[in-house]
Scaffold this active site. Structure first.
Site, PDB file in Angstrom:
ATOM      1  CE  LYS A 153     -10.017   4.976  -0.102  1.00 51.41           C
ATOM      2  NZ  LYS A 153      -8.978   4.158  -0.693  1.00 51.41           N
ATOM      3  CD  GLN A 181      -8.671   1.330  -3.036  1.00 56.88           C
ATOM      4  OE1 GLN A 181      -9.038   2.481  -2.840  1.00 56.88           O
ATOM      5  NE2 GLN A 181      -8.284   0.550  -2.043  1.00 56.88           N
ATOM      6  CG  ASP A 216      -3.104   6.264  -0.931  1.00 57.37           C
ATOM      7  OD1 ASP A 216      -3.791   6.400   0.094  1.00 57.37           O
ATOM      8  OD2 ASP A 216      -3.350   5.434  -1.830  1.00 57.37           O
TER       9      ASP A 216
END
Ligand code: NAD
Length: 299
Positions: free
Chosen positions: A55, A99, A122
């Site tokens: 990422k 994460q 997200d």
């Protein structure tokens, strides 16, 4: 019958990545605005470290700023929440991604809810979930299903009126995928581990999205002839043909048999996977534009 068209996720991802990078250049040159993504990683999960590295690399490659916070596995929930609070209040940070999975002593729901919905790239915050299901364009949408939707629209055009079956009901893939397809006026069924007559439900679908995590669960004879199949699954299986102890990745769909029946299908690997991080970059740019009071970019 001829084999299905292959939906090449790399081609779709390269196209989106170029559009994102062009938008970033426009924001930097025209507004002096550099979109920034902060990624928070707690603990030592090897797969998570690989994802976070990828990422960060792609964020920088798109011309954006990447900020990484790597915290030890014994980080307290209070400490993590305080960091999120700081990132929420930092005007130079436009997207925040924590994460998952988090270590067991940390309440994931509390952490997801602590992220400012405007920076929740997200798309997991309850405000964004609610916006997605109520058809509110301000939703930030989870990256994997959004990538699937982009590929479906580029493959099929208008999705309206088609029968879609989403196999899997997770908050990360299945449920948001169903909401997105409903938003495109599909007739949507969500199937899961307790669905009766799964094979028949699958055979009715013009669009079949499999997000189950069971290697090759869906054989070709569950696929409606001509259907479009999106395989989200990433399953590592033993591959003795490659040598002792070797493994390989397969999807939730048995590609070899499904490709002879479907109209179009994503391979695994090389289908959905490449699109996911691109959609994260896309969401970060969208979030940055909104925070600057600009119109949503055409991404
Ligand atoms: P999950 O484990 O959270 O959810 C799986 C879902 O499948 C559940 O809703 C369950 O009801 C359903 N299910 C399980 N067994 C079933 C069965 N036998 N029949 C019907 N339904 C069944 O998984 P997830 O996070 O949604 O991920 C699903 C898959 O997608 C995994 O393989 C994961 O690795 C992959 N994934 C890929 C990407 C990507 O970027 N390509 C991103 C996220 C997830």
């Amino acid at each position: 019958m001829t084999d299905a068209a292959i939906i090449d996720g790399k081609v779709h991802a390269d196209r989106l990545r170029e559009k994102v990078a062009a938008e970033v250049r426009r924001l930097k040159d025209g507004r002096g605005l550099t979109p920034a993504l902060a990624v928070v990683l707690v603990g030592d999960d090897p797969a998570s470290h690989v994802y976070v590295k990828a990422k960060g690399k792609q964020t920088v490659a798109a011309g954006m700023e990447s900020i990484e916070h790597r915290l030890p596995a014994d980080t307290s929930e209070a400490h993590l929440l305080a960091l999120i609070d700081t990132l929420n209040g930092d005007p130079a940070v436009h997207g925040i991604l924590v994460q998952l999975p988090l270590p067991g002593h940390i309440d994931e729901g509390a952490v997801i809810a602590a992220v400012d919905p405007a920076k929740d790239v997200d798309g997991f915050h309850p405000v964004n979930v609610g916006r997605l299901w109520s058809g509110d364009a301000r939703a930030l949408v989870p990256c994997t299903p959004y990538g699937c939707l982009l590929m479906l629209k580029e493959t099929l055009g208008d999705l309206g009126g088609r029968r879609a079956l989403v196999l899997g009901r997770s908050n990360i893939v299945g449920k948001p995928m169903a909401a997105l397809l409903l938003g495109e006026s599909c007739t949507v069924t969500i199937a899961h581990s307790r669905t009766a007559d799964l094979a028949q439900r699958c055979r009715e679908a013009d669009i079949l999205v499999a997000a189950v995590g069971r290697p090759r669960l869906v054989p070709g004879d569950w696929v409606k002839p001509g259907a479009t199949v999106i395989d989200v699954g990433i399953n590592r299986i033993e591959a003795p043909e490659k040598g002792p102890g070797k493994t390989r990745i397969v999807g939730d769909v048995d590609f070899a048999t499904a490709v002879t029946v479907a109209g179009a299908i994503t391979p695994v690997p090389g289908g959905v996977g490449p699109m996911t991080i691109c959609c994260l970059l896309r969401n970060t740019v969208v979030a940055a534009c909104r925070q600057a009071g600009l119109a949503d970019p055409d991404l």
